[in-house]
Design an enzyme around this catalytic site. Sequence first.
Site, PDB file in Angstrom:
ATOM      1  N   LYS A   1       0.826  -1.208   0.000  1.00  0.00           N
ATOM      2  CA  LYS A   1       0.000   0.000   0.000  1.00  0.00           C
ATOM      3  C   LYS A   1       0.867   1.268   0.000  1.00  0.00           C
ATOM      4  O   LYS A   1       0.441   2.305  -0.488  1.00  0.00           O
ATOM      5  CB  LYS A   1      -0.917   0.030   1.230  1.00  0.00           C
TER       6      LYS A   1
HETATM    7  C1  LIG Z   1      -4.432  -4.737   0.526  1.00  0.00           C
HETATM    8  C2  LIG Z   1      -3.662  -5.989   0.520  1.00  0.00           C
HETATM    9  C3  LIG Z   1      -3.955  -7.036  -0.373  1.00  0.00           C
HETATM   10  C4  LIG Z   1      -5.129  -6.962  -1.336  1.00  0.00           C
HETATM   11  O1  LIG Z   1      -4.936  -5.993  -2.334  1.00  0.00           O
HETATM   12  P1  LIG Z   1      -6.213  -5.436  -3.149  1.00  0.00           P
HETATM   13  O2  LIG Z   1      -5.687  -4.338  -3.980  1.00  0.00           O
HETATM   14  O3  LIG Z   1      -7.175  -4.975  -2.106  1.00  0.00           O
HETATM   15  O4  LIG Z   1      -6.746  -6.578  -3.934  1.00  0.00           O
HETATM   16  C5  LIG Z   1      -3.164  -8.158  -0.353  1.00  0.00           C
HETATM   17  N1  LIG Z   1      -2.133  -8.277   0.518  1.00  0.00           N
HETATM   18  C6  LIG Z   1      -1.821  -7.313   1.396  1.00  0.00           C
HETATM   19  C7  LIG Z   1      -0.698  -7.510   2.331  1.00  0.00           C
HETATM   20  C8  LIG Z   1      -2.565  -6.131   1.425  1.00  0.00           C
HETATM   21  O5  LIG Z   1      -2.254  -5.165   2.298  1.00  0.00           O
END
Ligand SMILES: *Cc1c(COP(=O)(O)O)cnc(C)c1O
Length: 464
Positions: free
Chosen positions: A112
């Site tokens: 993120k």
């Molecule tokens: C947010 C997240 C995901 C999922 O990603 P999306 O874009 O919501 O599909 C997978 N793994 C981790 C560690 C995340 O923080």
Amino acid sequence: MKYISTRGQSPALTFEEAMLSGLARDGGLYVPEEWPTLSESKIASFAGKSYEEVAFEVMKPFVGDAFTDIEFMEIIQKAYAGFAHTAKCPLVQLDENHFLLELFHGPTLAFKDVAMQLIGQMFQVALKRRGDRVTIVGATSGDTGSAAIEAFKGLDAVDVFIMFPDGRVSEVQRRQMSTPSEANIHALAVAGDFDDCQARLKDMFNDFDFRDGVKLAGVNSINWARVMAQVVYYFTSAVSLGAPHRKVSFTVPTGNFGDIFAGYVAKRMGLPIDRLVIATNQNDILHRTMQSGDHTKMGVTPSISPSMDIEVSSNFERLVFDLYDREGDAVVQLMDALKNDGTFTLSQGATQKLHDEFDSGSCSESETSAQIKRSYADIGEVLCPHSAIAVKVANSIVRDETVPMITLATAHPAKFPAAVEAACGVHPEMPARMGDLFNKAERITKVGNDLADITAIIRERIAS
Ligand SMILES: *Cc1c(COP(=O)(O)O)cnc(C)c1O
């Protein structure tokens, strides 16, 4: 470049407007009016360039003239200065033709950060120029919230409120949200699950009195700028394995469908991606949709991969828009059915198009733990549960063995130490730069799963 809503009832916006508002007023999500393309020679020229240089080239068609070239390059430099790896998003090899794309070298140890650090810098520049101030409200299953707080803390033009499901995030995730001492940061523990938090966020955007009163802005993956930032590492990783002269495939641990949708965008832009593989945990609504076109909510069961404990996959709407030839009315019908009846079924044509681009697989709790154990035993790689799910799914599906597979590693194992240690016996150490996370005082406001209660807290805090 103009941005249009997936529900077809909101006016087109510029990049800056779409970024600052988040959700469209008709309840839809913003997407570019058309997909820009990069020529094969342009993509080939990325070989040997820095992450930042490629980021500039890939994102420039989307931002248009929102920033000058110099401004935009500075924004990108600042965004990635805090990453602990020169390549920013490095590749490591798992076996002969399978690679892991490490997206967790940012300040909160999850992918993120790649988008959020960039958004923080873009908001700062845009708001300063406008002399404006906004209230950012986010819903998180754990990682978005900490990444947003890290990216926006201390910025004077924003207040940040993050709603997370009380008791359903890991201790590291919670502490990353609750320990920053900056006055503009507010962590709200909501009595509910992630889908509740996300639903309250949508309610706030649909309450125009509140929305306009506090100048609400969203940084969830419904914000187009987030998806855009994630398109970049599909290019950098594919090019390092021979694209555009060679195809690659990707497997993506998926929850809200933002990350894998960025891969779909990269493909629309001309990157030769063979298959995009959706990997889900036991909350497998997307895998079930792939099998039959039937998109039915069955309730979320908490797992050891909490960032994927989601069944209202917001960004899936962006794909549905394309699957239905960008007919806003068709999207409205499906989304109304999902909201009212908890289900919709994709048409045969849409399901066919879905299968043209994507494969999928799901992974149970025991399979996730087994994969963490196996990857450690076989090659000494300690995976976080989300990344392990994707590795497992990538290894389970039928693959064209001539095409390299790149699996996305979305979090550092130290972010989920209990699950990792239980699976493979290794306690993953926090990188030293995470410092004294466990010694700092926490600041959390508990609140019920109730729109009026939550908005009252927000109004009160920003008035003081
Ligand atoms: C947010 C997240 C995901 C999922 O990603 P999306 O874009 O919501 O599909 C997978 N793994 C981790 C560690 C995340 O923080």
